[in-house]
Write an enzyme that holds these catalytic residues in place. Structure first.
Site, PDB file in Angstrom:
ATOM      1  N   LEU A   5     -21.356   8.594   2.780  1.00 40.85           N
ATOM      2  CA  LEU A   5     -20.792   9.829   3.707  1.00 40.85           C
ATOM      3  C   LEU A   5     -19.523   9.348   2.831  1.00 40.85           C
ATOM      4  O   LEU A   5     -18.662  10.616   2.065  1.00 40.85           O
ATOM      5  CB  LEU A   5     -19.564   9.518   4.750  1.00 40.85           C
ATOM      6  N   GLY A   6     -18.759   8.153   2.289  1.00 38.37           N
ATOM      7  CA  GLY A   6     -18.514   7.856   1.434  1.00 38.37           C
ATOM      8  C   GLY A   6     -17.476   6.585   1.227  1.00 38.37           C
ATOM      9  O   GLY A   6     -18.478   6.450   1.835  1.00 38.37           O
ATOM     10  N   LYS A   7     -17.512   6.460   0.716  1.00 39.93           N
ATOM     11  CA  LYS A   7     -16.371   4.988  -0.043  1.00 39.93           C
ATOM     12  C   LYS A   7     -15.309   4.263   0.026  1.00 39.93           C
ATOM     13  O   LYS A   7     -14.442   5.328  -0.842  1.00 39.93           O
ATOM     14  CB  LYS A   7     -17.087   4.625  -1.167  1.00 39.93           C
TER      15      LYS A   7
ATOM     16  N   MET B  45     -11.092   1.820  -0.159  1.00 41.51           N
ATOM     17  CA  MET B  45     -11.017   0.807  -0.527  1.00 41.51           C
ATOM     18  C   MET B  45     -11.147  -0.421   1.030  1.00 41.51           C
ATOM     19  O   MET B  45     -12.001  -1.529   0.659  1.00 41.51           O
ATOM     20  CB  MET B  45      -9.420   0.379  -0.714  1.00 41.51           C
ATOM     21  N   PHE B  46     -11.844  -0.147   2.137  1.00 36.12           N
ATOM     22  CA  PHE B  46     -11.834  -1.048   3.163  1.00 36.12           C
ATOM     23  C   PHE B  46     -13.311  -1.391   3.260  1.00 36.12           C
ATOM     24  O   PHE B  46     -13.988  -1.568   4.028  1.00 36.12           O
ATOM     25  CB  PHE B  46     -10.755  -0.836   4.745  1.00 36.12           C
ATOM     26  N   SER B  47     -14.292   0.251   3.230  1.00 36.01           N
ATOM     27  CA  SER B  47     -15.082   0.629   3.570  1.00 36.01           C
ATOM     28  C   SER B  47     -16.274   1.089   3.143  1.00 36.01           C
ATOM     29  O   SER B  47     -15.960   1.852   2.478  1.00 36.01           O
ATOM     30  CB  SER B  47     -14.733   0.922   5.308  1.00 36.01           C
TER      31      SER B  47
ATOM     32  N   VAL C 124     -19.087   4.607   4.254  1.00 34.92           N
ATOM     33  CA  VAL C 124     -18.645   5.259   6.015  1.00 34.92           C
ATOM     34  C   VAL C 124     -20.177   5.710   5.700  1.00 34.92           C
ATOM     35  O   VAL C 124     -20.528   6.427   3.998  1.00 34.92           O
ATOM     36  CB  VAL C 124     -17.712   6.367   5.563  1.00 34.92           C
TER      37      VAL C 124
ATOM     38  N   ASP D 245      -0.084   6.396   5.647  1.00 29.49           N
ATOM     39  CA  ASP D 245      -1.254   7.118   5.452  1.00 29.49           C
ATOM     40  C   ASP D 245      -1.613   8.449   4.832  1.00 29.49           C
ATOM     41  O   ASP D 245      -2.891   9.369   4.900  1.00 29.49           O
ATOM     42  CB  ASP D 245      -2.590   5.911   4.665  1.00 29.49           C
TER      43      ASP D 245
END
Ligand SMILES: Nc1ncnc2c1ncn2[C@@H]1O[C@H](COP(=O)(O)OP(=O)(O)OP(=O)(O)O)[C@@H](O)[C@H]1O
Length: 480
Positions: free
Chosen positions: A164-166, A168-170, A172, A285
């Site tokens: 689904l996406g990327k 900074m921390f993870s 998905v 954020d």
């Protein structure tokens, strides 16, 4: 307005500063109890224990503005569009200007990056190769992201369906829960001590918010549970669809979204902000990227609580929040709290409606300049209480404009005066043509709301509770 692109060095420097802030924050914090980090999918799942859960809060009002249901049966969804839409513009703006999107200087990577971080076509190792390897470094890439395999089973339960996406921390992924047959989004945190701590902090904040909103009606993403998988913290969330940045690309072509859509989304944003404020939590954020909508696009939820903190922990730091959405009190080093999120919502709403970023400053100094062009000057009283005031103002509280001279490459300093706002919200929206008389009226009230969200002084800024009663929401359609 200065809208020339940032240089690569400037982007890297901005990102480096922001990441240092995140790192400092999480290194200093003692997170909630950490589950065993053994590399197994069989760790028992447990909830974060949270001693300071707030008592139940009042339920939201039942009548909420919404889109007409029928619009959502239509793939082309004209409700979100404004007449005259042509080309998408957001690809360009979001690529270089937002410090969050540069990938060149990753302080969390285990080793220096030889190439660009985002690999669009990651080669998938075969399932057989994965099962034979048995070594941690084949599960992770060089930056500690888990290398996901489609149809891989996580926690003996979830089948990976797609990426689904990327962030900074993870990374998905979308999964199918074989137990409930429901779809979920799993955020797989990077294999890194700091990221892990940040993830645990995010969980404790989510649990606090959910305890205050057990029915999940207040527009914060729903979190289900967490587990460990091969040394990665995995957080299971309800599955949503696009974020508002994507929505803008898709429907807001050049001119932003329809005012009715803005009404619906704005109401839901303030509902979420009210919950955050009741729980004494600062999101820190808020931006279109961190607001997800459902398939029908009539429900919005605020996500990515990865930067959130208790309002009592608000250390003064000038690089909190993505720069374009950063409130003036953060930049000035003035005591800040939940109103920073209202500022970010104001910036996001303008952007959704106008189709352009409200304050695209290339530095904190230029952010202040753009803010004063829009809102006038800061009071001396506020500047006197601001820790970093003299980074940007002289001893007489004149603004020092700092720009890079394009020919010499040197920073130039120039005193600028802002007696009267030269580019206020009304001026900035002058090209957004309302198509009906009704829209003209709604637009005027919308401008009033934006002005109140963007009060330079956080003590004078509208609160989420006041915003929910704003005339902007008066004649919007009830939720159905
Ligand atoms: N519940 C969800 N449903 C659908 N997509 C999601 C969900 N959660 C996250 N995503 C997608 O994954 C992307 C990354 O998620 P998120 O922002 O939470 O990760 P992050 O690592 O914290 O990113 P960041 O770098 O912004 O801090 C989002 O932009 C969104 O497109």
């Amino acid at each position: 307005m200065n809208d020339s692109p940032l240089t690569e060095d400037e982007i890297i420097e901005q990102r480096r500063k922001r990441r240092l802030e995140i790192l400092k924050k999480h290194q200093a914090q003692d997170p909630k109890p950490i589950p065993s980090q053994a590399s197994t999918t069989d760790n028992p799942t447990s909830k974060v224990t949270e001693n300071d859960i707030k008592p139940n809060v009042e339920q939201p009002e039942t009548e909420r503005p919404s889109f007409d249901k029928q619009h959502y049966n239509d793939e082309n969804d004209s409700t979100l569009k404004r007449p005259g839409s042509s080309e998408p513009i957001f690809e360009k703006v979001s690529e270089g200007n937002d410090e969050d999107e540069d990938e060149g200087d990753d302080m969390f990577a285990d080793s220096p990056l030889p190439t660009h971080k985002k690999r669009k076509t990651e080669k998938k190792p075969s399932a057989v190769k994965r099962s034979l390897a048995g070594m941690q470094d084949t599960w992770d890439d060089v930056e500690g992201y888990y290398k996901v395999i489609l149809m891989e089973e996580l926690d003996s339960r979830y089948l990976v369906q797609s990426n689904l996406g990327k962030g900074m921390f993870s990374s998905v992924v979308n999964v199918l829960d074989q137990k409930t047959k429901a779809s979920f989004a799993i955020k797989i945190i990077r294999n890194n001590e700091v990221m892990y701590k940040a993830g645990m902090k995010e969980l404790s904040i989510l649990e606090r918010l959910q305890a205050a909103d057990p029915e999940g009606r207040r527009h914060i993403i729903r979190y289900d549970r967490y587990f460990m998988h091969k040394n990665h913290l995995c957080m299971v969330f309800e599955m949503l669809s696009l974020n508002l940045r994507d929505i803008l690309k898709k429907f807001g072509r050049n001119v932003g979204l329809n005012i009715k859509a803005i009404q619906v989304y704005a109401y839901q944003m303030f509902t979420a902000l009210q919950l955050l404020e009741e729980c004494n939590i600062i999101h820190a954020d808020i931006k279109p990227d961190n607001m997800l909508v459902n398939e029908k696009r009539n429900i919005l939820k605020i996500c990515d609580l990865g930067s959130a903190s208790d309002a009592a922990e608000n250390e003064i730091t000038p690089y909190l929040v993505s720069r374009f959405y950063r409130a003036p009190e953060i930049i000035l080093g003035y005591p800040y709290s939940c109103p920073i999120d209202t500022w970010s919502v104001g910036c996001s709403l303008f952007e959704l409606y106008a189709g352009q970023i409200l304050f695209p400053g290339r530095s904190n100094n230029q952010m202040l300049k753009l803010m004063m062009e829009c809102k006038g000057k800061f009071s001396h009283k506020m500047l006197k209480r601001s820790q970093f005031a003299f980074d940007n103002f002289d001893e007489n509280f004149n603004f020092i404009n700092k720009e890079i001279d394009h020919i010499s490459g040197q920073e130039t300093h120039r005193i600028l005066n802002f007696n009267k706002p030269a580019r206020d919200i009304k001026f900035r929206l002058k090209d957004v043509v309302a198509s009906t008389n009704e829209e003209v009226v709604i637009q005027q009230v919308f401008i009033l709301l934006l002005e109140q969200c963007l009060e330079l002084n956080p003590e004078k800024r509208i609160t989420p509770k006041q915003a929910l009663k704003h005339p902007f929401f008066k004649n919007s359609r009830p939720f159905r």
